[in-house]
Scaffold this motif. Structure first.
Motif, PDB file in Angstrom:
ATOM      1  N   LEU A  10      40.273  42.956  38.114  1.00 56.06           N
ATOM      2  CA  LEU A  10      41.681  42.716  38.626  1.00 56.06           C
ATOM      3  C   LEU A  10      42.271  41.649  38.520  1.00 56.06           C
ATOM      4  O   LEU A  10      43.580  41.676  38.134  1.00 56.06           O
ATOM      5  N   ALA A  11      41.715  40.597  38.677  1.00 55.24           N
ATOM      6  CA  ALA A  11      42.377  39.075  38.330  1.00 55.24           C
ATOM      7  C   ALA A  11      42.821  39.019  37.250  1.00 55.24           C
ATOM      8  O   ALA A  11      44.011  38.644  36.934  1.00 55.24           O
TER       9      ALA A  11
ATOM     10  N   ALA B 279      41.516  35.550  47.354  1.00 55.94           N
ATOM     11  CA  ALA B 279      40.402  36.672  47.108  1.00 55.94           C
ATOM     12  C   ALA B 279      38.832  36.008  47.296  1.00 55.94           C
ATOM     13  O   ALA B 279      38.299  36.422  47.892  1.00 55.94           O
TER      14      ALA B 279
ATOM     15  N   THR C 153      44.036  34.493  43.313  1.00 55.65           N
ATOM     16  CA  THR C 153      42.853  34.928  43.217  1.00 55.65           C
ATOM     17  C   THR C 153      41.746  33.592  44.212  1.00 55.65           C
ATOM     18  O   THR C 153      40.700  34.009  44.649  1.00 55.65           O
TER      19      THR C 153
ATOM     20  N   THR D 282      43.039  50.572  41.585  1.00 58.60           N
ATOM     21  CA  THR D 282      43.037  50.335  43.043  1.00 58.60           C
ATOM     22  C   THR D 282      43.451  51.760  43.729  1.00 58.60           C
ATOM     23  O   THR D 282      43.023  51.785  44.883  1.00 58.60           O
TER      24      THR D 282
ATOM     25  N   PHE E 274      36.587  38.521  45.357  1.00 64.32           N
ATOM     26  CA  PHE E 274      36.989  38.220  44.032  1.00 64.32           C
ATOM     27  C   PHE E 274      36.722  39.486  43.316  1.00 64.32           C
ATOM     28  O   PHE E 274      35.520  39.998  43.055  1.00 64.32           O
ATOM     29  N   ASP E 275      37.751  40.091  42.255  1.00 63.15           N
ATOM     30  CA  ASP E 275      37.380  41.035  41.348  1.00 63.15           C
ATOM     31  C   ASP E 275      37.713  40.693  40.072  1.00 63.15           C
ATOM     32  O   ASP E 275      38.900  40.329  39.787  1.00 63.15           O
TER      33      ASP E 275
ATOM     34  N   THR F 216      48.332  39.583  43.556  1.00 61.41           N
ATOM     35  CA  THR F 216      47.052  39.341  42.855  1.00 61.41           C
ATOM     36  C   THR F 216      45.961  39.270  44.077  1.00 61.41           C
ATOM     37  O   THR F 216      44.849  39.585  43.954  1.00 61.41           O
TER      38      THR F 216
ATOM     39  N   GLN G 232      42.864  42.781  45.577  1.00 62.03           N
ATOM     40  CA  GLN G 232      41.519  42.358  45.342  1.00 62.03           C
ATOM     41  C   GLN G 232      41.039  42.367  47.019  1.00 62.03           C
ATOM     42  O   GLN G 232      39.887  42.779  47.144  1.00 62.03           O
ATOM     43  N   THR G 233      41.775  41.795  48.055  1.00 65.54           N
ATOM     44  CA  THR G 233      41.287  41.846  49.232  1.00 65.54           C
ATOM     45  C   THR G 233      41.570  42.800  50.228  1.00 65.54           C
ATOM     46  O   THR G 233      40.914  43.226  51.220  1.00 65.54           O
TER      47      THR G 233
END
Length: 299
Positions: free
Chosen positions: A43-44, A33, A30, A114, A39-40, A162, A166-167
């Protein structure tokens, strides 16, 4: 045993001291991300729930499998539910499968968010690896491959997964993921190594040929040191490719140093329980240092 298992016994059986190994990769991933402005929080959070459910699941699975094999008949460490005779094996097995089911459901949600269906394949392999670590007729944890599982799934998969959900899969992100994953994965392996050094005598007698048993006590202790040193070097390398604030992760060296000194000087038995705990805290400190450093570097 004459008494019935309590909630406290089940909590102890879940081995909460091992949870830093699940939280740390999510924190580090995270952090990456956040650094890449991707950063989400949903999702984290889902990644954290997935990691925790698999960690507790594998703890119960190990309790069940080691218990029915008699590996836990003589233990130095914390209570085991099956090995102590406190809980029927089938109930512990059911608890393990319940945790795996929660992990599978969480993985399905991540896949839905996703749109990356191939994540289901990785999730399936993760659950199979968790069970067959000590389960099945030929558990790989009894053949010295436990550290490989921990490095791959609680290092590479959990940390990189992780970050990447997100990225996305940018070239720069992948390289940084590998560095963070290696650092976190090796510290997780160090936790397992400390645990297995403590149990060398009992494991060898029970036919559980962990990496520590195969290496022998002296080389296993050296292996622990090498894991810690390489983890620190990866943190420095990652800081050089992201932000020097990421060097905050090196605070873990202060946490792990006293235990490492005791381990290298020959500490054994119950003395290693403290080393095991300190290593788990050190992994979490490293991950939170990366998270904080990458956050500061993104401002």
């Amino acid at each position: 045993m004459s008494r019935s298992a309590t909630l406290a016994d089940w909590v102890e059986g879940a081995r909460l001291r091992t949870l830093p190994a699940a939280i740390s990769p999510v924190a580090a991933g995270t952090g990456l991300a956040i650094f890449h402005d991707a950063f989400d929080p949903l999702l984290a959070l889902l990644c954290l729930l997935l990691a925790l459910s698999l960690q507790v699941g594998v703890n119960y699975a190990n309790d069940y499998s080691d218990g029915i094999r008699g590996t836990d008949a003589e233990r130095v460490g914390p209570l085991r539910l099956v090995g102590s005779g406190l809980v029927e094996p089938r109930r512990v097995k059911f608890a393990a499968f319940g945790c795996f089911a929660l992990g599978a459901l969480t993985g399905l949600v991540i896949t839905a968010v996703t749109g990356w269906w191939w994540l289901l394949i990785i999730g399936a392999f993760s659950i199979l690896a968790a069970w067959y670590y000590t389960g099945g007729s030929r558990p790989y944890g009894y053949s010295g491959l436990g550290e490989v599982f921990v490095f791959v799934f609680f290092g590479l998969v959990a940390t990189s997964g992780t970050a990447l959900v997100q990225t996305g899969f940018g070239a720069a992100v992948i390289g940084q993921c590998l560095l963070a994953s290696t650092a976190i994965g090796l510290l997780a392996c160090a936790i397992l190594m400390a645990n297995n050094i403590r149990d060398i005598a009992g494991d060898a007698e029970a036919g559980k040929h962990t990496l520590a048993v195969r290496l022998g006590e002296r080389r296993a202790r050296l292996g622990y040191l090498i894991m810690v040193v390489i983890a620190a070097l990866c943190c420095v390398w990652l800081a050089g490719s992201t932000t020097w604030w990421a060097l905050l992760s090196l605070i873990f060296c202060v946490v792990v140093a006293p235990g490492t000194r005791r381990l290298l000087r020959g500490a054994g038995g119950r003395e290693l329980i403290g080393v095991l705990k300190a290593t788990g805290i050190a992994e979490l400190v490293c991950a939170l240092g990366l998270l904080a450093g990458l956050l500061l570097g993104s401002l």
